[in-house]
Design an enzyme around this catalytic site. Structure first.
Site, PDB file in Angstrom:
ATOM      1  N   ARG A  71      32.294  -6.446  10.325  1.00 47.00           N
ATOM      2  CA  ARG A  71      32.378  -7.820   9.817  1.00 47.00           C
ATOM      3  C   ARG A  71      31.099  -8.202   9.066  1.00 47.00           C
ATOM      4  O   ARG A  71      31.137  -8.872   8.041  1.00 47.00           O
ATOM      5  CB  ARG A  71      32.655  -8.800  10.976  1.00 47.00           C
ATOM      6  CG  ARG A  71      32.594 -10.251  10.554  1.00 47.00           C
ATOM      7  CD  ARG A  71      33.305 -11.224  11.506  1.00 47.00           C
ATOM      8  NE  ARG A  71      33.238 -10.867  12.904  1.00 47.00           N
ATOM      9  CZ  ARG A  71      32.154 -10.998  13.677  1.00 47.00           C
ATOM     10  NH1 ARG A  71      31.033 -11.486  13.190  1.00 47.00           N
ATOM     11  NH2 ARG A  71      32.193 -10.634  14.954  1.00 47.00           N
ATOM     12  N   TYR A 123      43.982 -25.904  -8.243  1.00 45.95           N
ATOM     13  CA  TYR A 123      44.907 -25.029  -7.535  1.00 45.95           C
ATOM     14  C   TYR A 123      45.342 -25.748  -6.250  1.00 45.95           C
ATOM     15  O   TYR A 123      44.509 -26.315  -5.539  1.00 45.95           O
ATOM     16  CB  TYR A 123      44.193 -23.712  -7.218  1.00 45.95           C
ATOM     17  CG  TYR A 123      45.037 -22.775  -6.417  1.00 45.95           C
ATOM     18  CD1 TYR A 123      46.039 -22.029  -7.028  1.00 45.95           C
ATOM     19  CD2 TYR A 123      44.866 -22.651  -5.044  1.00 45.95           C
ATOM     20  CE1 TYR A 123      46.835 -21.185  -6.288  1.00 45.95           C
ATOM     21  CE2 TYR A 123      45.663 -21.801  -4.301  1.00 45.95           C
ATOM     22  CZ  TYR A 123      46.641 -21.068  -4.930  1.00 45.95           C
ATOM     23  OH  TYR A 123      47.440 -20.233  -4.201  1.00 45.95           O
ATOM     24  N   ASP A 196      35.513 -22.501 -10.269  1.00 43.52           N
ATOM     25  CA  ASP A 196      36.579 -21.544  -9.967  1.00 43.52           C
ATOM     26  C   ASP A 196      36.956 -20.884 -11.294  1.00 43.52           C
ATOM     27  O   ASP A 196      37.549 -21.507 -12.163  1.00 43.52           O
ATOM     28  CB  ASP A 196      37.767 -22.299  -9.346  1.00 43.52           C
ATOM     29  CG  ASP A 196      38.927 -21.372  -8.980  1.00 43.52           C
ATOM     30  OD1 ASP A 196      39.026 -20.276  -9.562  1.00 43.52           O
ATOM     31  OD2 ASP A 196      39.743 -21.767  -8.125  1.00 43.52           O
ATOM     32  N   LYS A 221      44.102 -12.522  -8.243  1.00 50.47           N
ATOM     33  CA  LYS A 221      44.725 -12.693  -9.551  1.00 50.47           C
ATOM     34  C   LYS A 221      44.210 -11.632 -10.530  1.00 50.47           C
ATOM     35  O   LYS A 221      44.306 -10.464 -10.244  1.00 50.47           O
ATOM     36  CB  LYS A 221      44.479 -14.130 -10.033  1.00 50.47           C
ATOM     37  CG  LYS A 221      44.712 -15.190  -8.939  1.00 50.47           C
ATOM     38  CD  LYS A 221      46.153 -15.259  -8.454  1.00 50.47           C
ATOM     39  CE  LYS A 221      46.326 -16.063  -7.178  1.00 50.47           C
ATOM     40  NZ  LYS A 221      45.801 -17.416  -7.182  1.00 50.47           N
TER      41      LYS A 221
HETATM   42  C1  PLP Z   1      45.235 -18.269  -6.261  1.00 49.71           C
HETATM   43  C2  PLP Z   1      44.138 -19.208  -6.575  1.00 49.71           C
HETATM   44  C3  PLP Z   1      43.254 -19.642  -5.581  1.00 49.71           C
HETATM   45  C4  PLP Z   1      43.415 -19.263  -4.124  1.00 49.71           C
HETATM   46  O1  PLP Z   1      43.227 -17.909  -3.931  1.00 49.71           O
HETATM   47  P1  PLP Z   1      43.958 -17.050  -2.760  1.00 49.71           P
HETATM   48  O2  PLP Z   1      43.456 -15.690  -3.021  1.00 49.71           O
HETATM   49  O3  PLP Z   1      45.429 -17.228  -2.933  1.00 49.71           O
HETATM   50  O4  PLP Z   1      43.483 -17.637  -1.475  1.00 49.71           O
HETATM   51  C5  PLP Z   1      42.223 -20.488  -5.958  1.00 49.71           C
HETATM   52  N1  PLP Z   1      42.060 -20.877  -7.237  1.00 49.71           N
HETATM   53  C6  PLP Z   1      42.900 -20.484  -8.215  1.00 49.71           C
HETATM   54  C7  PLP Z   1      42.690 -20.958  -9.605  1.00 49.71           C
HETATM   55  C8  PLP Z   1      43.967 -19.634  -7.923  1.00 49.71           C
HETATM   56  O5  PLP Z   1      44.800 -19.268  -8.893  1.00 49.71           O
END
Ligand code: PLP
Length: 406
Positions: A71, A123, A196, A221
């Site tokens: 961890r 998101y 983000d 993504k």
């Molecule tokens: C998918 C997504 C998240 C969250 O990510 P996870 O891996 O699903 O927890 C946050 N911000 C954006 C822009 C996303 O597309």
């Protein structure tokens, strides 16, 4: 080799074909080599090994070769974290079990009484964490249109600690002036700006170079790009911030598995190639849709019709595969259209090699209240499209046939 932090200085201002800033040289080389040195392994492995061990033999009490417990740290994870940091010209990278794991770690850096400013179109999962979790921990949150800096300035308070933005935003593709926002927010000492960067990835946008304190990813993504891993990452330059988040990564236990780290590390090797294809295909699709009589409006920062087209060109090196569009009609038309698709999949998520579409107003159901959605422009005819890596003619052909059925 180690090229972190030096090869992409001196950002070129030349203009690419679609008008965006030209990508500084060296990105693909870093994605392929940084952190991957074969010399770090006794066997000289070119592909970093997957180290599944949860524990590591120690020479003496607390005297070890860099890892003690899975961890706290893992060799496969360390490789990935180094590589990801270098892509953002950042000093430190940390990975988490999902993108929302990063949000959780950042929120737990704060304390009761602190004030958070977040974008008003985020998101859905991020929105939910701020709205339903941070507020329960007695933090206050203001959701504002972060494309309007006066609105951000108006809610800044002495106890403000964090600004969380997406640019371009999900699902409306609004572009925030990151450099200008950071300049305004950093007038309050100690403020942390998180961007983000999941949509554009480090290939198309480097928020740390624009003044942000932390750049975060849902690696789920584009960065992984193969729709087979859930993971998140945070990259930063400030050592104190890094120490805090590294402590929380371990203390909260929001860590990814070594096997998943291996997969994301592999995905990064083709990130530059994939993003270039996403860029050209999404622009071709956007231009096709913009001319179609059954389409009301297309949202894509690479189109000259986009309200922040000039800003997007100035602050990014290109646009990814994400676009949204409004169909003419109502819920019946958008449902019929989505059900008629043959190549494109009706599904959640984005940024994979496969094209997917969703109806943000209904998927997932009930995440954002209807009045709030309508006010923002997330109507029942707004469709979000993650343009994948298929032959673009097949994608346009699929759109054509589905639109003809309306
Ligand atoms: C998918 C997504 C998240 C969250 O990510 P996870 O891996 O699903 O927890 C946050 N911000 C954006 C822009 C996303 O597309």
């Amino acid at each position: 080799m180690s090229t972190a932090g030096k090869s992409t200085s001196g950002i070129e201002k030349a203009v690419a074909e679609d008008g965006f800033r030209v990508q500084p040289k060296g990105f693909a080389t870093k994605a392929i080599h940084v952190g991957q040195e074969p010399e770090q392994w006794k066997c000289m492995s070119v592909v970093p090994p997957i180290s599944m061990s949860t524990t590591f033999k120690q020479f003496g009490p607390s005297h070890h070769a860099g890892f003690d417990y899975g961890r706290s740290g893992n060799p496969t994870r360390a490789v990935l974290e180094k590589c990801i940091a270098s892509l953002d010209n950042g000093k430190y990278g940390l990975t988490f079990s999902s993108g929302l794991g990063v949000v959780t770690a950042v929120i737990t850096m704060l304390k009761a009484g602190d004030h958070i400013i977040a974008g008003n179109t985020l998101y859905g999962g991020t929105l939910c964490l701020f709205k339903d979790v941070a507020k329960k921990m007695n933090m206050s949150v203001d959701f504002v249109d972060t494309t309007d800096l006066a609105k951000v300035e108006a809610v800044l308070k002495p106890n403000s600690k964090l600004v969380w933005i997406e640019s371009p935003t999900n699902p409306l593709l609004k572009v925030v002036d990151i450099e200008a926002l950071c300049a305004v927010v950093h007038k309050v000492p100690g403020m942390v700006v998180v961007v983000d960067n999941t949509f554009l990835t480090s290939f198309f946008q480097r928020p740390l170079d624009l003044g942000a304190d932390i750049v975060m990813y849902s690696l789920t993504k584009y960065m992984n790009g193969h729709s087979d891993v859930l993971m998140g990452a945070a990259v930063m330059n400030d050592e104190a911030l890094y120490e805090k988040l590294k402590f929380l990564q371990n203390a909260t236990g929001i860590v990814p598995s070594p096997f998943d780290c291996y997969l994301v590390n592999r995905g990064l090797k083709t990130l530059a190639l994939r993003m270039e294809r996403h860029r050209t295909s999404s622009l071709a699709v956007a231009k096709f849709l913009e001319k179609h009589p059954k389409i009301e409006r297309v949202l894509h920062p690479g189109l000259t019709s986009h309200p922040q087209h000039e800003l997007a060109k100035r602050q990014s090196f290109g646009h990814c595969g994400m676009l949204s569009f409004y169909l003419k009609g109502g819920l019946e038309e958008s449902s019929q259209f989505l059900k008629s698709l043959e190549v494109i999949t009706l599904a959640e998520s984005l940024g994979g090699f496969e094209s997917v579409m969703k109806l943000p107003s209904r998927m997932p159901p009930g995440l954002v209240p209807a009045e709030h959605r309508e006010a923002l422009g997330i109507t029942d005819t707004l469709i979000r499209f993650s343009v994948g890596l298929e032959d673009v003619d097949d994608l346009i052909g699929d759109l054509k046939q589905a639109l003809e059925k309306l």
